[in-house]
Design a protein around this motif. Structure first.
Motif, PDB file in Angstrom:
ATOM      1  N   PRO A   1       0.733  -1.418  -0.227  1.00 30.83           N
ATOM      2  CA  PRO A   1      -0.124  -0.208  -0.235  1.00 30.83           C
ATOM      3  C   PRO A   1       0.988   1.698   0.144  1.00 30.83           C
ATOM      4  O   PRO A   1       2.465   1.312   0.015  1.00 30.83           O
ATOM      5  N   PRO A   2       0.539   2.463  -0.271  1.00 32.62           N
ATOM      6  CA  PRO A   2       1.003   3.359   0.282  1.00 32.62           C
ATOM      7  C   PRO A   2       1.606   3.904   1.130  1.00 32.62           C
ATOM      8  O   PRO A   2       1.023   3.857   1.895  1.00 32.62           O
ATOM      9  N   LEU A   3       2.842   4.246   0.727  1.00 27.49           N
ATOM     10  CA  LEU A   3       4.132   4.464   2.343  1.00 27.49           C
ATOM     11  C   LEU A   3       3.388   5.411   2.667  1.00 27.49           C
ATOM     12  O   LEU A   3       4.050   6.813   2.723  1.00 27.49           O
ATOM     13  N   THR A   4       3.191   5.858   4.456  1.00 25.89           N
ATOM     14  CA  THR A   4       3.408   6.444   4.861  1.00 25.89           C
ATOM     15  C   THR A   4       4.812   7.367   5.193  1.00 25.89           C
ATOM     16  O   THR A   4       5.311   6.278   5.521  1.00 25.89           O
ATOM     17  N   THR A   5       5.442   8.434   5.406  1.00 24.65           N
ATOM     18  CA  THR A   5       7.023   8.640   5.794  1.00 24.65           C
ATOM     19  C   THR A   5       7.259  10.141   5.876  1.00 24.65           C
ATOM     20  O   THR A   5       6.232  11.132   5.777  1.00 24.65           O
ATOM     21  N   VAL A   6       8.392  10.193   5.784  1.00 24.98           N
ATOM     22  CA  VAL A   6       8.759  11.453   6.532  1.00 24.98           C
ATOM     23  C   VAL A   6       9.066  12.625   5.346  1.00 24.98           C
ATOM     24  O   VAL A   6       9.828  11.624   4.289  1.00 24.98           O
ATOM     25  N   ALA A   7       8.245  14.049   5.030  1.00 24.38           N
ATOM     26  CA  ALA A   7       8.964  14.157   3.847  1.00 24.38           C
ATOM     27  C   ALA A   7       9.878  15.311   3.696  1.00 24.38           C
ATOM     28  O   ALA A   7       9.859  16.136   4.961  1.00 24.38           O
ATOM     29  N   GLN A   8      10.809  15.125   3.502  1.00 26.88           N
ATOM     30  CA  GLN A   8      11.631  15.976   2.942  1.00 26.88           C
ATOM     31  C   GLN A   8      11.942  17.203   1.586  1.00 26.88           C
ATOM     32  O   GLN A   8      11.498  16.374   0.060  1.00 26.88           O
ATOM     33  N   PRO A   9      11.658  17.797   1.592  1.00 28.86           N
ATOM     34  CA  PRO A   9      11.924  19.115   0.189  1.00 28.86           C
ATOM     35  C   PRO A   9      13.280  18.644  -0.898  1.00 28.86           C
ATOM     36  O   PRO A   9      13.782  19.761  -0.723  1.00 28.86           O
TER      37      PRO A   9
ATOM     38  N   HIS B   1       9.923  19.555   7.739  1.00 25.11           N
ATOM     39  CA  HIS B   1       9.942  18.572   6.936  1.00 25.11           C
ATOM     40  C   HIS B   1       8.206  18.406   7.282  1.00 25.11           C
ATOM     41  O   HIS B   1       7.343  18.773   8.488  1.00 25.11           O
ATOM     42  N   LEU B   2       7.963  17.204   7.326  1.00 24.94           N
ATOM     43  CA  LEU B   2       6.276  16.624   7.733  1.00 24.94           C
ATOM     44  C   LEU B   2       6.129  15.270   7.359  1.00 24.94           C
ATOM     45  O   LEU B   2       6.987  14.137   6.474  1.00 24.94           O
ATOM     46  N   ILE B   3       5.023  15.129   8.229  1.00 23.83           N
ATOM     47  CA  ILE B   3       5.027  13.501   8.046  1.00 23.83           C
ATOM     48  C   ILE B   3       3.642  13.415   6.873  1.00 23.83           C
ATOM     49  O   ILE B   3       2.961  14.358   7.099  1.00 23.83           O
ATOM     50  N   VAL B   4       3.600  12.801   5.761  1.00 25.23           N
ATOM     51  CA  VAL B   4       2.993  12.741   4.588  1.00 25.23           C
ATOM     52  C   VAL B   4       1.911  11.170   5.427  1.00 25.23           C
ATOM     53  O   VAL B   4       2.946   9.764   4.981  1.00 25.23           O
ATOM     54  N   GLU B   5       0.524  10.724   6.104  1.00 32.45           N
ATOM     55  CA  GLU B   5       0.313   9.439   5.779  1.00 32.45           C
ATOM     56  C   GLU B   5      -0.499   9.104   5.150  1.00 32.45           C
ATOM     57  O   GLU B   5      -1.155   9.911   4.308  1.00 32.45           O
ATOM     58  N   ARG B   6      -0.422   8.237   5.015  1.00 30.70           N
ATOM     59  CA  ARG B   6      -0.885   6.907   3.906  1.00 30.70           C
ATOM     60  C   ARG B   6      -1.668   6.163   3.948  1.00 30.70           C
ATOM     61  O   ARG B   6      -2.095   6.059   4.865  1.00 30.70           O
ATOM     62  N   GLU B   7      -1.302   4.836   3.442  1.00 29.55           N
ATOM     63  CA  GLU B   7      -2.096   3.224   3.986  1.00 29.55           C
ATOM     64  C   GLU B   7      -1.279   2.315   4.718  1.00 29.55           C
ATOM     65  O   GLU B   7      -1.166   1.301   5.106  1.00 29.55           O
ATOM     66  N   THR B   8       0.055   2.867   5.857  1.00 26.99           N
ATOM     67  CA  THR B   8       0.680   1.202   6.154  1.00 26.99           C
ATOM     68  C   THR B   8       1.388   1.899   7.339  1.00 26.99           C
ATOM     69  O   THR B   8       1.829   1.111   8.088  1.00 26.99           O
ATOM     70  N   VAL B   9       0.555   2.263   8.301  1.00 23.42           N
ATOM     71  CA  VAL B   9       0.407   2.741  10.076  1.00 23.42           C
ATOM     72  C   VAL B   9      -1.106   2.792  10.083  1.00 23.42           C
ATOM     73  O   VAL B   9      -1.774   3.588   9.835  1.00 23.42           O
ATOM     74  N   ARG B  10      -1.124   2.250  10.843  1.00 20.71           N
ATOM     75  CA  ARG B  10      -2.889   1.878  11.546  1.00 20.71           C
ATOM     76  C   ARG B  10      -2.809   2.120  13.198  1.00 20.71           C
ATOM     77  O   ARG B  10      -1.357   1.574  13.844  1.00 20.71           O
ATOM     78  N   LYS B  11      -3.651   2.135  13.410  1.00 19.62           N
ATOM     79  CA  LYS B  11      -3.882   2.353  15.669  1.00 19.62           C
ATOM     80  C   LYS B  11      -3.751   0.957  16.028  1.00 19.62           C
ATOM     81  O   LYS B  11      -5.232   0.407  15.076  1.00 19.62           O
ATOM     82  N   LEU B  12      -3.862   0.620  17.105  1.00 17.25           N
ATOM     83  CA  LEU B  12      -3.327  -0.366  17.749  1.00 17.25           C
ATOM     84  C   LEU B  12      -4.714  -0.254  18.639  1.00 17.25           C
ATOM     85  O   LEU B  12      -4.351   0.903  18.429  1.00 17.25           O
TER      86      LEU B  12
END
Length: 321
Positions: A277-285, A310-321
């Motif tokens: 799935p699309p990756l949640t990641t730390v974005a740097q320009p 920088h910022l955290i780009v939320e996609r679909e690879t992290v879920r809340k427990l």
């Protein structure tokens, strides 16, 4: 018919060798002769090549770029910014992929009389630093913070970015968090460790494995993590390329992301967007950092060391427990 160096020598009434020495900034002529030859060169429109044209003005309008063996997509986005800004400012770019031959390529760039050098994500050691200082050519480090005050840099706050990435996982309820790291003991690893410590979470040696920022090392690193740390519920990867390798290995093992294990990467390259799935990641320009590296090199009086947000780009690879 193109103008030759012999045409210049004939019209200026000097020898061929004198014109050559002037073009190559060598001694053996008077200031009056130099001005006369430069005037003839301008009148005739003599243009042997970019380097020789630049030498007359003591500049080649060429920048050297040293690229280490890191993620190709990571580097390509920085290079896009470097090349575009260099074009805007009237410079050419000479790119060298160093791998483990930084000193050799530095010498190559010096011999080609580049006006300055951009080092992409290169951690300077003492030997390389002394080599740079001895040559007296401007150098800028991009995507890595310089440990030497004489070498300016363009970067994000890697420590803070990593700290926030791991804290993001902790806030989602994860406690058993593995790390696929790159350079042992760097700021990204330090950020991971402090985030774990501040959350009162223990860190064991088997929770951190090391790769080389590439896809293949993500696969091998995840294999080790699953073997050494099977209870983990999340993984922090210090590059998107390694995170893609982690995703690939988990898919092979039929381990679902994020249902079974959550993943967060670093960089926000196109790999993160294309991953499944699309990756949640730390974005740097990265593109803007490449542009600023050129600006800092060419116009240092207008721009100093720069730390980008920088910022955290939320996609679909992290879920809340």
């Amino acid at each position: 018919m193109s103008v030759t160096i012999k045409d210049v020598a004939k019209k200026a009434n000097v020898s061929y060798s004198t014109v050559s020495r002037i073009l190559n900034n060598l001694p053996g002529y008077s200031e009056e002769t130099k001005l006369k030859v430069e005037k003839v060169i301008e009148e005739l429109g003599y243009q042997p090549n970019a380097i020789a044209r630049g030498l007359i003005k003591q500049k080649t309008k060429t920048l050297g770029v040293l690229v280490p063996g890191v993620s190709d997509l990571f580097v390509s986005e920085i290079l896009d910014g470097i090349e575009e800004q260099a074009r805007i400012m009237g410079y050419n770019v000479m790119i060298c992929k160093t791998k483990n031959r930084t000193k050799d390529y530095l010498q190559t760039l010096y011999e080609n009389r580049v006006d300055g050098i951009i080092m992409v994500s290169v951690m300077l050691n003492e030997e390389t630093y002394k080599e740079i200082v001895s040559k007296e050519i401007p150098v800028v480090n991009v995507a890595a913070k310089s440990n030497y005050s004489e070498i300016p840099f363009i970067n994000i706050d890697e420590f803070k970015a990593s700290y926030e990435a791991v804290t993001y996982l902790i806030d989602k309820g994860h406690q058993n968090i593995g790390m696929v790291s790159g350079t042992k003991g760097d700021n990204r690893e330090k950020g991971y460790k402090l985030a774990m410590k501040n959350a009162n979470l223990e860190i064991f040696e088997n929770m951190i494995v090391y790769g080389d920022y590439h896809f293949e090392s993500g696969i091998s690193s995840m294999k080790k993590l699953l073997m050494y740390f099977p209870e983990m519920t999340a993984v922090f990867c210090v590059s998107d390329e390694m995170a893609a390798g982690v995703l690939s290995y988990l898919y092979q093992q039929k381990i679902r992301v994020p249902e079974n294990i959550s993943i967060i990467g670093f960089d926000n390259t196109s790999t993160a967007k294309k991953a499944i799935p699309p990756l949640t990641t730390v974005a740097q320009p990265l593109y803007a950092m490449g542009q600023s590296a050129v600006q800092l090199l060419v116009t240092p009086e207008l721009i100093n060391n720069k730390t980008f947000p920088h910022l955290i780009v939320e996609r679909e690879t992290v879920r809340k427990l």
